[in-house]
Design a protein around this motif. Structure first.
Motif, PDB file in Angstrom:
ATOM      1  N   LYS A 397       0.991  -1.132  -0.012  1.00  0.00           N
ATOM      2  CA  LYS A 397      -0.068   0.043  -0.136  1.00  0.00           C
ATOM      3  C   LYS A 397       0.983   1.261   0.054  1.00  0.00           C
ATOM      4  O   LYS A 397       0.497   2.369  -0.743  1.00  0.00           O
ATOM      5  N   LYS A 398       1.950   1.154   1.003  1.00  0.00           N
ATOM      6  CA  LYS A 398       2.756   2.309   0.672  1.00  0.00           C
ATOM      7  C   LYS A 398       3.440   2.420  -0.500  1.00  0.00           C
ATOM      8  O   LYS A 398       3.536   3.645  -0.950  1.00  0.00           O
ATOM      9  N   LEU A 399       3.885   1.353  -1.297  1.00  0.00           N
ATOM     10  CA  LEU A 399       4.491   1.459  -2.316  1.00  0.00           C
ATOM     11  C   LEU A 399       3.550   1.988  -3.413  1.00  0.00           C
ATOM     12  O   LEU A 399       4.042   2.916  -4.388  1.00  0.00           O
ATOM     13  N   TYR A 400       2.359   1.512  -3.447  1.00  0.00           N
ATOM     14  CA  TYR A 400       1.390   2.143  -4.434  1.00  0.00           C
ATOM     15  C   TYR A 400       1.079   3.559  -4.143  1.00  0.00           C
ATOM     16  O   TYR A 400       0.989   4.283  -5.182  1.00  0.00           O
ATOM     17  N   ARG A 401       0.989   4.190  -3.112  1.00  0.00           N
ATOM     18  CA  ARG A 401       0.461   5.408  -2.834  1.00  0.00           C
ATOM     19  C   ARG A 401       1.637   6.651  -2.673  1.00  0.00           C
ATOM     20  O   ARG A 401       1.380   7.567  -3.500  1.00  0.00           O
ATOM     21  N   PHE A 402       3.100   6.315  -2.535  1.00  0.00           N
ATOM     22  CA  PHE A 402       4.028   6.923  -2.471  1.00  0.00           C
ATOM     23  C   PHE A 402       5.126   6.704  -3.500  1.00  0.00           C
ATOM     24  O   PHE A 402       5.984   7.774  -3.529  1.00  0.00           O
ATOM     25  N   ARG A 403       5.380   5.586  -3.981  1.00  0.00           N
ATOM     26  CA  ARG A 403       6.395   5.398  -4.896  1.00  0.00           C
ATOM     27  C   ARG A 403       5.859   4.529  -5.960  1.00  0.00           C
ATOM     28  O   ARG A 403       6.276   3.540  -6.301  1.00  0.00           O
ATOM     29  N   PHE A 404       4.988   5.241  -6.672  1.00  0.00           N
ATOM     30  CA  PHE A 404       4.157   4.723  -7.661  1.00  0.00           C
ATOM     31  C   PHE A 404       5.150   4.183  -9.008  1.00  0.00           C
ATOM     32  O   PHE A 404       4.939   3.476  -9.679  1.00  0.00           O
ATOM     33  N   LYS A 405       6.237   4.962  -9.088  1.00  0.00           N
ATOM     34  CA  LYS A 405       7.004   4.731 -10.200  1.00  0.00           C
ATOM     35  C   LYS A 405       7.695   3.527 -10.044  1.00  0.00           C
ATOM     36  O   LYS A 405       8.082   2.914 -11.092  1.00  0.00           O
ATOM     37  N   GLU A 406       8.029   2.848  -8.929  1.00  0.00           N
ATOM     38  CA  GLU A 406       8.598   1.712  -8.395  1.00  0.00           C
ATOM     39  C   GLU A 406       7.435   0.649  -8.605  1.00  0.00           C
ATOM     40  O   GLU A 406       7.853  -0.514  -8.324  1.00  0.00           O
ATOM     41  N   TYR A 407       6.297   1.043  -8.388  1.00  0.00           N
ATOM     42  CA  TYR A 407       5.229  -0.124  -8.206  1.00  0.00           C
ATOM     43  C   TYR A 407       5.124  -1.078  -9.312  1.00  0.00           C
ATOM     44  O   TYR A 407       5.409  -2.521  -8.724  1.00  0.00           O
ATOM     45  N   ALA A 408       5.283  -0.968 -10.476  1.00  0.00           N
ATOM     46  CA  ALA A 408       5.220  -1.977 -11.246  1.00  0.00           C
ATOM     47  C   ALA A 408       6.439  -2.973 -11.339  1.00  0.00           C
ATOM     48  O   ALA A 408       6.018  -4.357 -11.509  1.00  0.00           O
ATOM     49  N   ASP A 409       7.622  -2.477 -10.977  1.00  0.00           N
ATOM     50  CA  ASP A 409       8.787  -3.317 -11.003  1.00  0.00           C
ATOM     51  C   ASP A 409       8.738  -4.254  -9.350  1.00  0.00           C
ATOM     52  O   ASP A 409       9.359  -5.342  -9.518  1.00  0.00           O
ATOM     53  N   PHE A 410       8.130  -3.809  -8.315  1.00  0.00           N
ATOM     54  CA  PHE A 410       8.305  -4.491  -7.043  1.00  0.00           C
ATOM     55  C   PHE A 410       7.074  -4.847  -6.240  1.00  0.00           C
ATOM     56  O   PHE A 410       7.216  -5.526  -5.340  1.00  0.00           O
TER      57      PHE A 410
END
Length: 430
Positions: A397-410
C-alpha cells in the motif's frame, strides 16, 4: 379563515403526535424474533457447503443472560442457512445484534470471503462486528462455557476487546478493516485465533453443567429436499442454580462456574483470503508493538545480572511507532522504528531493597535485552509474512501510494527484495 387553518394545523399536529407515541415500528416481537448474537461458520464435513451455528439470546426465568444454539447443516451459502432458520423453526432471525462472526479452522484453507461476502452485502450486520477464526470447529467453540458462567459469545468478545488490543495481548479485527485489507493492494489481513483451554474442573466428581439447558445446542436442522423438519420453539435456558442444586442434592458436591477458558494470543495471517501463517503469542506482541494501536504492553525478557540469568517482567509504554519505505540505489528499504519506555514490575528472583525501591528505573542490560528480543520476534513475523506473501505490514500500500514509479517493478517481490532494518529503542520510565 385564520382560525380555520389554525384548527386544521392543531388537528394535524395532534394526529402526528398520536401516531408518534403509539407506533411500534422500532419494537421487536420477542415471541417471533430470534436475536442472533453470534454466528459460527464451519465447512461441512461429509458434503459440500457450510454448517452455520447461530447463538441466539433467549429469555430465562431468572432474568440472567442466557443463550441457545441452533445449527443449520449443509447449506450452500450463509444466506441460505439464515433463511433456513426462519423456514424450519418459525423464528425470524435478526442480525442487528450480531457482534461476533466465528470461522472454523477448516475454512481458513479456502477463501474466507466466500462466506464473509454475505455480511458485506447485508446491511443488518454492523461493520464493527468482530471476526475471528478458531481451532477446531466454530460450533464446538460456541458450546464452550466460560468459568464466569457467561455466554460464550460474550466471553469471546471480552477476550477480543479494544483494551486487550491496546495492551498487545491480541490482534483484534473487525469486519470493515478485514475487508479493506483484503480488497486493497496487499490482499492480506489477519484474524485472532481462538482456542479453548480446559481449565477448571468441578469438585465432587460430577461434570460441570452449562448455565443453559443440557440440549441447548442440540437442535439442528438437517437439510433434505424430500422432507421438512418439524417447526419447534427455541430451547429456553435453565437457571444454573436449579441444575446445580439438583445434582448437588444427589451427592454431586459443589460445582464450579465452568471449565473452558478462551485464549486469543495467536494470530492467523491471510493472503488472498487463505491462511498464510500463524503467529505465536510472542510474535503477536511484537507485531502489535510495530503495526497496531497498542499503547501499553507487557512482556518478559531474560538478562544476566551478577553472572545469573534473571527473567524480568516489563511494562512497556509505546511512544512512537512507524514503518518507513525508502529506496537506496534503486532497491527498497523498510525501516521499523519503535520508541518505548519500560519499567520492571516483577522478576523470578529475589531483589535487593534498592532494586525494589527503584523499580521505575530499568537497568540498561534489561533494556538492551528487551530491544534484542523484540527485534528477533519482529524479524520472525516479517519472515513469515515475506515467505507467504502476506503484506500484513501494508508495504504494498505504501509502495502504491508514495512510490508509484517503482510499483510495477516491485509490487510482486518487494517483501523478498527489501532490506529490512529495525530501529528499536527502549528507555527507562525515569
Amino acid at each position: 379563515m385564520n382560525k380555520v387553518w389554525t384548527r386544521i394545523l392543531l388537528a394535524a399536529a395532534a394526529v402526528l403526535l398520536l401516531l408518534f407515541f403509539s407506533n411500534d415500528f422500532g419494537l421487536i416481537d420477542i415471541q417471533e424474533t430470534a436475536i442472533v448474537i453470534a454466528l459460527g461458520i464451519d465447512g461441512a464435513e461429509e458434503e459440500e457447503g457450510y454448517n452455520v451455528t447461530a447463538q441466539i439470546a433467549v429469555p430465562a426465568s431468572t432474568g440472567s443472560s442466557s443463550a441457545a444454539g441452533v445449527a443449520v447443516k449443509g447449506a450452500s451459502t450463509v444466506g441460505e442457512a439464515i433463511s433456513e432458520l426462519n423456514h424450519e423453526t418459525g423464528w425470524y432471525p435478526t442480525l442487528v445484534h450480531c457482534k461476533l462472526i466465528l470461522l472454523g479452522e477448516k475454512l481458513a484453507d479456502e477463501n474466507v470471503f466466500n462466506v464473509l461476502d454475505y455480511f458485506l452485502r447485508n446491511d443488518a450486520v454492523e461493520d464493527s462486528c468482530l471476526v475471528a477464526v478458531c481451532r477446531g470447529t466454530a460450533q464446538e467453540t460456541l458450546q464452550a462455557q466460560s468459568p464466569v458462567n457467561d455466554i460464550s459469545a460474550s466471553a469471546i468478545a471480552k477476550v477480543l476487546s479494544s483494551e486487550a488490543q491496546k495492551t498487545g495481548i491480541v490482534s483484534v479485527t473487525v469486519l470493515k478493516n478485514f475487508a479493506i485489507n483484503y480488497y486493497g493492494e496487499g490482499k492480506s489481513g489477519f484474524l485472532p485465533c481462538i482456542s479453548v483451554k480446559q481449565e477448571a474442573q468441578n469438585q465432587g466428581g460430577s461434570n460441570a453443567s452449562p448455565s443453559f439447558a443440557q440440549d441447548a445446542f442440540a437442535p439442528s436442522i438437517k437439510r433434505n429436499k424430500w422432507w421438512h423438519a418439524k417447526k419447534r420453539p427455541l430451547p429456553i435456558a435453565a437457571p444454573a442454580s436449579a441444575q446445580s442444586g439438583g445434582e448437588s442434592g444427589a451427592g454431586g458436591g459443589e460445582k464450579s462456574g465452568g471449565k473452558d477458558v478462551f485464549q486469543a494470543s495467536e494470530t492467523m495471517l491471510f493472503y488472498e483470503g487463505k491462511r498464510a501463517a500463524v503467529l505465536n503469542s510472542e510474535e503477536t506482541l511484537a507485531y502489535n508493538l510495530a503495526a497496531t494501536d497498542t499503547d501499553y504492553a507487557y512482556g518478559s525478557v531474560a538478562a544476566e545480572k551478577d553472572g545469573e540469568e534473571i527473567v524480568y517482567n516489563l511494562k512497556m509504554k509505546i511512544s512512537q511507532k512507524k514503518i518507513k519505505l525508502t529506496f537506496e540505489n534503486g532497491m527498497p528499504v523498510i525501516t521499523f522504528r519503535i520508541r518505548a519506555s519500560a519499567n520492571v514490575i516483577d522478576t523470578d528472583a529475589a531483589s535487593s531493597i534498592l532494586d525494589v525501591a527503584k523499580t521505575q528505573i530499568a537497568d540498561e542490560t534489561v533494556l538492551k535485552a528487551a530491544e534484542a528480543k523484540f527485534r528477533e520476534e519482529l524479524s520472525s513475523v516479517y519472515g513469515k509474512a515475506a515467505i507467504s506473501g502476506c503484506d500484513v505490514f501494508g508495504i504494498k500500500k505504501k509502495l502504491y501510494r508514495f512510490r508509484f514509479k517503482e510499483y510495477a517493478d516491485f509490487k510482486n517481490s518487494i517483501l523478498e527484495k527489501a532490506d529490512v532494518r529495525y530501529d528499536i529503542r527502549f528507555t527507562s520510565l525515569k
